[in-house]
Design an enzyme around this catalytic site. Structure first.
Site, PDB file in Angstrom:
ATOM      1  N   ASP A 226       0.846  -1.186   0.000  1.00 30.58           N
ATOM      2  CA  ASP A 226       0.000   0.000   0.000  1.00 30.58           C
ATOM      3  C   ASP A 226       0.895   1.255   0.000  1.00 30.58           C
ATOM      4  O   ASP A 226       1.861   1.303  -0.746  1.00 30.58           O
ATOM      5  CB  ASP A 226      -0.958  -0.045   1.207  1.00 30.58           C
ATOM      6  CG  ASP A 226      -2.119   0.927   1.085  1.00 30.58           C
ATOM      7  OD1 ASP A 226      -3.121   0.575   0.448  1.00 30.58           O
ATOM      8  OD2 ASP A 226      -2.014   2.050   1.621  1.00 30.58           O
ATOM      9  N   TYR A 374      -3.744  11.042   0.610  1.00 32.29           N
ATOM     10  CA  TYR A 374      -4.189  10.755  -0.756  1.00 32.29           C
ATOM     11  C   TYR A 374      -4.160  12.016  -1.615  1.00 32.29           C
ATOM     12  O   TYR A 374      -3.706  11.987  -2.768  1.00 32.29           O
ATOM     13  CB  TYR A 374      -5.598  10.152  -0.739  1.00 32.29           C
ATOM     14  CG  TYR A 374      -5.613   8.697  -0.370  1.00 32.29           C
ATOM     15  CD1 TYR A 374      -5.697   7.706  -1.352  1.00 32.29           C
ATOM     16  CD2 TYR A 374      -5.528   8.298   0.957  1.00 32.29           C
ATOM     17  CE1 TYR A 374      -5.691   6.367  -1.018  1.00 32.29           C
ATOM     18  CE2 TYR A 374      -5.521   6.961   1.306  1.00 32.29           C
ATOM     19  CZ  TYR A 374      -5.599   5.994   0.309  1.00 32.29           C
ATOM     20  OH  TYR A 374      -5.583   4.668   0.652  1.00 32.29           O
ATOM     21  N   HIS A 431      -4.691  -7.850   0.368  1.00 35.67           N
ATOM     22  CA  HIS A 431      -4.022  -6.564   0.466  1.00 35.67           C
ATOM     23  C   HIS A 431      -3.230  -6.388   1.762  1.00 35.67           C
ATOM     24  O   HIS A 431      -2.139  -5.821   1.750  1.00 35.67           O
ATOM     25  CB  HIS A 431      -5.079  -5.459   0.343  1.00 35.67           C
ATOM     26  CG  HIS A 431      -4.520  -4.084   0.301  1.00 35.67           C
ATOM     27  ND1 HIS A 431      -3.843  -3.592  -0.798  1.00 35.67           N
ATOM     28  CD2 HIS A 431      -4.530  -3.076   1.218  1.00 35.67           C
ATOM     29  CE1 HIS A 431      -3.465  -2.355  -0.563  1.00 35.67           C
ATOM     30  NE2 HIS A 431      -3.866  -2.011   0.663  1.00 35.67           N
TER      31      HIS A 431
END
EC number: 3.3.2.9
Length: 455
Positions: A226, A374, A431
């Site tokens: 990630d 982000y 993930h």
């Protein structure tokens, strides 16, 4: 027609290869100040001091009051997790959280590993530093920095750490014994958030590099998935001479090259370097790539554009925060879990572990600052930053977990990481690899080190 398409594609690849060739360049190692106000005069305090996770009765009382005021909305019939977190199952989760979850006990678990803080570029940086309890005679441990992502935390590594620092007592050989450092990304958990705009993965990578130097490591290994994968990649681009090896379980390598091969891969996969396993994991591309990414990326658009708006709601409601975070631990672990009423959450994780991760966001009030990461990294658009167009020239290992949001074939990884020396198709997992399959990930990290040391 197919011959024309093939010839055009070959010509396109040749042109793209020619214009995309680059030298082994590095990112400039700059400096920054992310604390409040202007940078003070004088040298920054470089001391490292112990830190302890603490809680209070008032904190838990406030949490319980907020949970008690939760307003329930019934789910649609047979909706499972297709509309997001199923509110019937959410009632079970918050009932456990309210009546059975023992946060003080979990705090004791968190404090089993040594915690520290140090000031770097104006920010209090939190990390855990775990040394081997014992070492074979004449051996020194290998320093390994492990970096988490969103919506995870340093707690994701709690089950893999013993396998790396004390392998012999966990059924593994002591060929590789690690000294593990797990920092919290600034703005996550106990690491202070930036007070200024522009704090991105490159700034984080530089801070973590300074952290490793401050701990006395001139050379070290790094691992991440990630955001951790991007931060570790940036570290390798900033200071390749200090990074002995880079191991990833996710890679952001979408490019013109990968897009072109993806469109032609099902028919010409063998000629494009795809294996049978690659084809299984990528096709039909409409479902396994396009639809899958569309289903799972709505949060990303919000957080890349207006993170503070939804963040205000999540920071005020523990139930909303839990639903928002835990939904990712369902479908990002396995997209098929969306067909289950409980999202499959307890198939791979315990509620104690899941809620501990949620509490690290709730008790530190860091959901807003974590989401801003982000916007700082992706808010300017795709492939707009220099590091996105640069390759990585340090020895690299990659774990391809089959339930990752998108499969990354070896050919794609090697395009970005030319010194890829180890690529593994993992038997299972998604993930949150270190959290979900610590044994598999630990074994692959060790495999990568073995290959690296044989070279």
């Amino acid at each position: 027609m197919w011959l024309e398409i093939l010839l055009t594609s070959v010509l396109g690849f040749a042109i793209y290869w020619f214009i995309s060739r680059d030298k082994e360049e590095t990112l400039p190692l700059e400096d920054g100040w992310w604390g409040p106000g202007t940078r003070p005069a004088g040298r920054e305090d470089e001391s490292i001091h112990p830190f302890k996770v603490e809680t209070s009765d008032e904190e838990i009382h406030d949490l319980h009051q907020r949970i008690d005021k939760f307003r329930f909305t019934p789910p649609l019939e047979d909706s499972c997790f297709h509309y997001g977190f199923n509110s019937n199952y959410l009632k079970k989760v918050i009932s456990y959280w309210r009546n059975e979850f023992d946060w003080k006990k979990q705090v004791e678990i968190l404090n089993r590993y040594p915690h520290f803080k140090t000031k770097i570029e104006g920010l209090d940086i939190h990390f855990i530093h775990v040394k081997p309890p014992q070492l074979p005679a004449g051996r020194t441990p290998k320093p390994l920095l492990m970096v988490h992502g969103w919506p995870g935390s340093f707690y994701e590594f709690y089950k893999i750490i013993p396998l790396l620092t004390d392998p012999k007592n966990h059924g593994l050989s002591d060929e590789h014994v690690f000294e593990v450092i797990c920092p919290s990304i600034p703005g996550y958990g106990f690491s202070e958030a930036s007070s200024k705009k522009g704090f991105n993965s490159v700034a984080t990578a530089r801070i973590f590099y300074k952290l490793m130097l401050r701990l006395g490591f001139q050379e070290f290994y790094i691992q991440g998935g990630d955001w951790g994968a991007l931060i570790c990649t940036n570290m390798a681009q900033l200071v390749p001479s200090h990074v002995k090896g880079l191991h990833l379980n996710m890679a952001l390598v979408l490019s013109n090259f990968s897009t072109l091969t993806l469109l032609l891969g099902r028919r010409f996969g063998r000629f494009l370097g795809y294996t049978e396993r690659d084809v299984e994991l990528l096709y039909p591309v409409k479902e396994k790539v396009f639809y899958s990414l569309m289903r799972e990326s709505g949060y990303m658009h919000i957080q890349c554009t207006k993170p503070d708006t939804v963040g205000s709601a999540l920071n005020d409601s523990p139930v909303g925060l839990a639903a928002y975070i835990l939904e990712k631990f369902s479908t990002w672990t396995n997209t098929e879990f969306r067909y289950l009423e409980d999202g499959g959450l307890e198939r791979k994780f315990s509620l104690d572990d899941l809620l501990t991760n949620v509490m690290l966001y709730w008790t530190t009030a860091t959901i807003v600052s974590s989401q801003r990461f982000y916007k700082e990294n992706l808010g300017q658009g795709w492939m707009t930053q220099k590091h996105e167009r640069m390759k990585v020239y340090v020895p690299t290992g990659f774990s391809a977990f089959p339930s990752e949001l998108m499969h990354t074939p070896e050919k794609w990884v090697r395009f970005k990481y030319p010194k890829l020396i180890s690529y593994s198709y993992m038997a299972r997992g998604g993930h949150f690899a270190a959290f979900e399959e610590p044994e598999l990930l630990a074994q692959d990290i060790r495999k990568f080190l073995s290959v690296l040391e044989q070279q």
